[in-house]
Design an enzyme around this catalytic site. Structure first.
Site, PDB file in Angstrom:
ATOM      1  N   ASP A 112      55.214   2.243  38.691  1.00 53.24           N
ATOM      2  CA  ASP A 112      55.816   0.919  38.839  1.00 53.24           C
ATOM      3  C   ASP A 112      55.076   0.192  39.949  1.00 53.24           C
ATOM      4  O   ASP A 112      55.104   0.622  41.109  1.00 53.24           O
ATOM      5  CB  ASP A 112      57.298   1.048  39.190  1.00 53.24           C
ATOM      6  CG  ASP A 112      58.045   1.921  38.183  1.00 53.24           C
ATOM      7  OD1 ASP A 112      57.733   1.819  36.985  1.00 53.24           O
ATOM      8  OD2 ASP A 112      58.929   2.695  38.606  1.00 53.24           O
TER       9      ASP A 112
ATOM     10  N   ASP B 235      69.460  -0.724  29.860  1.00 51.07           N
ATOM     11  CA  ASP B 235      69.572  -0.350  31.266  1.00 51.07           C
ATOM     12  C   ASP B 235      71.045  -0.187  31.632  1.00 51.07           C
ATOM     13  O   ASP B 235      71.863  -1.087  31.389  1.00 51.07           O
ATOM     14  CB  ASP B 235      68.930  -1.413  32.155  1.00 51.07           C
ATOM     15  CG  ASP B 235      67.418  -1.480  31.974  1.00 51.07           C
ATOM     16  OD1 ASP B 235      66.860  -0.595  31.301  1.00 51.07           O
ATOM     17  OD2 ASP B 235      66.801  -2.423  32.501  1.00 51.07           O
TER      18      ASP B 235
END
Length: 242
Positions: free
Chosen positions: A132, A10
């Site tokens: 998500d 990330d």
């Protein structure tokens, strides 16, 4: 059927980080050079990488393309990339770096038919849609906005529009190293026929087994392999048996 392990890289401000539930400022890991970390995972045997541009996802500012090009240029692994991909030009730019698959979140939720157009242009295998979920509802805008839709109904819609795969993230367990809840993944897998990659809370070999048993085609692993809670080599060896 194979089960693929995707170590997470990330990107935030040019660094490699891991956040708790995607909340800015909640970094439990912050490392200087994302390329070094990507090489480390590849050296351990990873042949897939999951890269998210958190600057793009949270603030809509995609600053990490140079890092992405370095990673793709250095490693011969399958790379999927998401975060802040909000336009056709963003899709083209990311795919032009040489990545194998783009992950569409907010863009797909705002304009579902664009998934069909992109799948026709680039091929379904290069288009993944992110669902998500927090408290049973799909979120957007870097997990900051909750929508009145559930993952199953949207999964069916996006499959019908030609998405080649789905990334299903359980935000309730993301980054907490408390294990997974396989049932939401199982329900989505049973509703669609395209591969579902699961993310959120994977912190043990048992979690990987649970997700495989639920029908997932793979899992994203982040915080647990950075903190040493889960050994990536062991996870990769287990995946070969599933």
């Amino acid at each position: 059927m194979t089960f693929d392990i995707f170590p997470a890289v990330d990107l935030r401000g040019g660094r490699c980080v891991q956040l708790v539930q995607g909340v800015p400022g909640s970094e439990v890991v912050s490392l200087d050079d994302p390329l070094v970390q990507a090489v480390r995972w590849a050296d351990m045997g990873a042949d897939h990488l999951h890269i998210i541009d958190l600057d793009g996802a949270i603030e809509g500012t995609r600053l990490n393309a140079p890092i992405l090009r370095r990673i793709v240029g250095e490693l011969e692994v399958f790379v999927q990339v998401g975060g802040g991909i909000r336009s056709r030009s963003d899709v083209a730019e990311v795919l032009d770096t040489g990545v194998d698959r783009v992950i569409l979140g907010t863009m797909a939720l705002r304009d579902p038919p664009v998934v069909k157009e992109l799948a026709e242009e680039y091929g379904p295998d290069r288009i993944m849609v992110a669902l998500d979920v927090r408290d049973g509802r799909v979120t957007s805008e870097g997990w900051q906005r909750t929508l009145e839709f559930d993952a199953i109904e949207l999964g069916i819609v996006f499959e019908s529009f030609g998405a080649g795969s789905i990334l299903f993230t359980n935000i309730d367990t993301e980054g907490q190293q408390r294990g997974v809840d396989p049932e939401p993944t199982r329900e989505l897998v049973e509703a669609v026929s395209i591969p579902v990659i699961a993310a959120g809370g994977v912190s043990s070999l048992d979690d990987i087994k649970l997700l495989s048993d639920a029908g997932a085609a793979g899992a994203v692993i982040g915080t647990a392999i950075y903190t040493g809670t889960l050994n990536l080599r062991e996870a990769l060896e287990l995946a070969k048996t599933l």
